[in-house]
Design a protein around this motif. Sequence first.
Motif, PDB file in Angstrom:
ATOM      1  N   VAL A  24       0.840  -1.199   0.000  1.00 11.45           N
ATOM      2  CA  VAL A  24       0.000   0.000   0.000  1.00 11.45           C
ATOM      3  C   VAL A  24       0.877   1.251   0.000  1.00 11.45           C
ATOM      4  CG1 VAL A  24      -1.823   1.266   1.196  1.00 11.45           C
ATOM      5  CG2 VAL A  24      -1.770  -1.243   1.275  1.00 11.45           C
ATOM      6  N   SER A  25       0.494   2.222  -0.794  1.00 12.42           N
ATOM      7  CA  SER A  25       1.193   3.498  -0.816  1.00 12.42           C
ATOM      8  C   SER A  25       0.175   4.624  -0.895  1.00 12.42           C
ATOM      9  CB  SER A  25       2.154   3.566  -2.005  1.00 12.42           C
ATOM     10  OG  SER A  25       1.455   3.442  -3.223  1.00 12.42           O
ATOM     11  N   GLY A  26       0.624   5.813  -0.576  1.00 17.26           N
ATOM     12  CA  GLY A  26      -0.233   6.978  -0.699  1.00 17.26           C
ATOM     13  C   GLY A  26      -0.982   7.373   0.556  1.00 17.26           C
ATOM     14  N   ARG A  27      -0.741   6.634   1.657  1.00 14.03           N
ATOM     15  CA  ARG A  27      -1.365   7.005   2.923  1.00 14.03           C
ATOM     16  C   ARG A  27      -0.556   6.385   4.057  1.00 14.03           C
ATOM     17  NH1 ARG A  27      -7.042   3.961   3.780  1.00 14.03           N
ATOM     18  NH2 ARG A  27      -7.720   6.040   3.150  1.00 14.03           N
ATOM     19  N   THR A  28      -0.892   6.808   5.289  1.00 20.75           N
ATOM     20  CA  THR A  28      -0.222   6.253   6.461  1.00 20.75           C
ATOM     21  C   THR A  28      -0.838   4.896   6.760  1.00 20.75           C
ATOM     22  OG1 THR A  28       0.124   8.506   7.299  1.00 20.75           O
ATOM     23  CG2 THR A  28       0.438   6.683   8.832  1.00 20.75           C
ATOM     24  N   PHE A  29      -0.194   3.873   6.261  1.00 21.43           N
ATOM     25  CA  PHE A  29      -0.729   2.509   6.274  1.00 21.43           C
ATOM     26  C   PHE A  29      -1.166   2.076   7.666  1.00 21.43           C
ATOM     27  CE2 PHE A  29      -1.124  -1.802   4.871  1.00 21.43           C
ATOM     28  CZ  PHE A  29      -0.606  -2.595   5.879  1.00 21.43           C
ATOM     29  N   SER A  30      -0.382   2.405   8.664  1.00 20.60           N
ATOM     30  CA  SER A  30      -0.626   1.877  10.006  1.00 20.60           C
ATOM     31  C   SER A  30      -1.899   2.404  10.646  1.00 20.60           C
ATOM     32  CB  SER A  30       0.571   2.199  10.907  1.00 20.60           C
ATOM     33  OG  SER A  30       0.759   3.610  10.990  1.00 20.60           O
ATOM     34  N   ARG A  31      -2.550   3.373  10.056  1.00 22.20           N
ATOM     35  CA  ARG A  31      -3.758   3.958  10.648  1.00 22.20           C
ATOM     36  C   ARG A  31      -5.046   3.311  10.137  1.00 22.20           C
ATOM     37  NH1 ARG A  31      -2.431  10.475  10.207  1.00 22.20           N
ATOM     38  NH2 ARG A  31      -0.549  10.453  11.507  1.00 22.20           N
ATOM     39  N   PHE A  32      -4.941   2.398   9.183  1.00 21.79           N
ATOM     40  CA  PHE A  32      -6.136   1.924   8.499  1.00 21.79           C
ATOM     41  C   PHE A  32      -6.277   0.409   8.545  1.00 21.79           C
ATOM     42  CE2 PHE A  32      -7.445   5.896   6.632  1.00 21.79           C
ATOM     43  CZ  PHE A  32      -6.273   6.634   6.612  1.00 21.79           C
ATOM     44  N   ALA A  33      -7.519  -0.040   8.792  1.00 23.21           N
ATOM     45  CA  ALA A  33      -7.815  -1.460   8.703  1.00 23.21           C
ATOM     46  C   ALA A  33      -7.645  -1.938   7.264  1.00 23.21           C
ATOM     47  CB  ALA A  33      -9.241  -1.726   9.181  1.00 23.21           C
ATOM     48  N   MET A  34      -7.310  -3.205   7.136  1.00 23.93           N
ATOM     49  CA  MET A  34      -7.108  -3.807   5.823  1.00 23.93           C
ATOM     50  C   MET A  34      -7.966  -5.053   5.691  1.00 23.93           C
ATOM     51  SD  MET A  34      -4.883  -1.901   4.280  1.00 23.93           S
ATOM     52  CE  MET A  34      -4.651  -3.003   2.875  1.00 23.93           C
ATOM     53  N   GLY A  35      -8.293  -5.374   4.461  1.00 21.90           N
ATOM     54  CA  GLY A  35      -9.113  -6.562   4.252  1.00 21.90           C
ATOM     55  C   GLY A  35      -8.763  -7.264   2.950  1.00 21.90           C
ATOM     56  N   TRP A  36      -9.177  -8.521   2.884  1.00 23.39           N
ATOM     57  CA  TRP A  36      -9.078  -9.306   1.658  1.00 23.39           C
ATOM     58  C   TRP A  36     -10.478  -9.750   1.260  1.00 23.39           C
ATOM     59  CZ3 TRP A  36      -4.854  -9.927  -1.359  1.00 23.39           C
ATOM     60  CH2 TRP A  36      -3.606  -9.657  -0.792  1.00 23.39           C
ATOM     61  N   PHE A  37     -10.758  -9.655  -0.015  1.00 26.23           N
ATOM     62  CA  PHE A  37     -12.015 -10.094  -0.588  1.00 26.23           C
ATOM     63  C   PHE A  37     -11.704 -10.968  -1.795  1.00 26.23           C
ATOM     64  CE2 PHE A  37     -14.946  -7.178   1.644  1.00 26.23           C
ATOM     65  CZ  PHE A  37     -14.021  -6.331   2.227  1.00 26.23           C
ATOM     66  N   ARG A  38     -12.687 -11.716  -2.260  1.00 26.03           N
ATOM     67  CA  ARG A  38     -12.464 -12.536  -3.444  1.00 26.03           C
ATOM     68  C   ARG A  38     -13.723 -12.601  -4.290  1.00 26.03           C
ATOM     69  NH1 ARG A  38     -11.745 -18.539  -0.655  1.00 26.03           N
ATOM     70  NH2 ARG A  38     -13.940 -18.866  -0.070  1.00 26.03           N
ATOM     71  N   GLN A  39     -13.503 -12.817  -5.563  1.00 24.52           N
ATOM     72  CA  GLN A  39     -14.612 -12.950  -6.499  1.00 24.52           C
ATOM     73  C   GLN A  39     -14.370 -14.163  -7.375  1.00 24.52           C
ATOM     74  OE1 GLN A  39     -15.495  -9.479  -8.894  1.00 24.52           O
ATOM     75  NE2 GLN A  39     -17.594 -10.190  -9.238  1.00 24.52           N
ATOM     76  N   ALA A  40     -15.238 -15.142  -7.209  1.00 24.62           N
ATOM     77  CA  ALA A  40     -15.168 -16.350  -8.021  1.00 24.62           C
ATOM     78  C   ALA A  40     -15.957 -16.139  -9.312  1.00 24.62           C
ATOM     79  CB  ALA A  40     -15.731 -17.529  -7.242  1.00 24.62           C
ATOM     80  N   PRO A  41     -15.677 -16.924 -10.347  1.00 23.53           N
ATOM     81  CA  PRO A  41     -16.394 -16.771 -11.615  1.00 23.53           C
ATOM     82  C   PRO A  41     -17.895 -16.873 -11.425  1.00 23.53           C
ATOM     83  CG  PRO A  41     -14.510 -18.200 -11.898  1.00 23.53           C
ATOM     84  CD  PRO A  41     -14.631 -17.945 -10.417  1.00 23.53           C
ATOM     85  N   GLY A  42     -18.631 -15.889 -11.936  1.00 18.43           N
ATOM     86  CA  GLY A  42     -20.076 -15.922 -11.869  1.00 18.43           C
ATOM     87  C   GLY A  42     -20.667 -15.547 -10.522  1.00 18.43           C
ATOM     88  N   GLU A  44     -20.593 -12.822  -6.892  1.00 19.47           N
ATOM     89  CA  GLU A  44     -20.273 -11.488  -6.418  1.00 19.47           C
ATOM     90  C   GLU A  44     -19.018 -11.533  -5.539  1.00 19.47           C
ATOM     91  OE1 GLU A  44     -24.805  -9.610  -6.322  1.00 19.47           O
ATOM     92  OE2 GLU A  44     -23.640  -9.798  -4.474  1.00 19.47           O
ATOM     93  N   ARG A  45     -18.404 -10.361  -5.424  1.00 17.28           N
ATOM     94  CA  ARG A  45     -17.245 -10.269  -4.555  1.00 17.28           C
ATOM     95  C   ARG A  45     -17.651 -10.527  -3.106  1.00 17.28           C
ATOM     96  NH1 ARG A  45     -13.895  -5.030  -5.584  1.00 17.28           N
ATOM     97  NH2 ARG A  45     -15.759  -4.073  -4.653  1.00 17.28           N
ATOM     98  N   ALA A  46     -16.833 -11.275  -2.383  1.00 14.86           N
ATOM     99  CA  ALA A  46     -17.179 -11.691  -1.024  1.00 14.86           C
ATOM    100  C   ALA A  46     -16.027 -11.409  -0.072  1.00 14.86           C
ATOM    101  CB  ALA A  46     -17.511 -13.179  -1.014  1.00 14.86           C
ATOM    102  N   PHE A  47     -16.388 -11.145   1.157  1.00  9.82           N
ATOM    103  CA  PHE A  47     -15.410 -10.900   2.210  1.00  9.82           C
ATOM    104  C   PHE A  47     -14.647 -12.178   2.529  1.00  9.82           C
ATOM    105  CE2 PHE A  47     -13.629  -9.265   6.058  1.00  9.82           C
ATOM    106  CZ  PHE A  47     -13.718 -10.291   6.990  1.00  9.82           C
TER     107      PHE A  47
END
Length: 125
Positions: A24-42, A44-47
């Motif tokens: 991550v660039s462009g902000r103070t990384f340590s101040r923000f929560a982070m997440g991973w999401f995924r989208q399988a074929p066909g 919707e994107r899911a947490f």
Amino acid sequence: QVQLVESGGGLAQAGESVRLSCAVSGRTFSRFAMGWFRQAPGKERAFVASIAWNGRRTQYADSVRGRFAISRDNTNNTVFLQMNNLKHEDTAVYYCATEIHAYGLGLRAADFGFWGQGTQVTVSS
């Protein structure tokens, strides 16, 4: 501007492990929560997983709990997703994201407003 760049995706066999990274660039990384999401074929994107700004709280989707682990390195502005015991149904494009507002816990998908371009993970059975 805020930029997120994922890496580490690729092809794996069922039962193997893969580690994703997101720089991550462009902000103070340590101040923000982070997440991973995924989208399988066909589908919707899911947490998948999230980690609070201070790293003290994590949460996981039921489908990955016990197999995946999210972590962060605030020194190098990077968040990781360690994926173990992969299953065919884990095949998807994986996206990292960061919350819009600082000092969040990463509890709500709606709070994530900046996204990477995604990295493909394909698990063969």
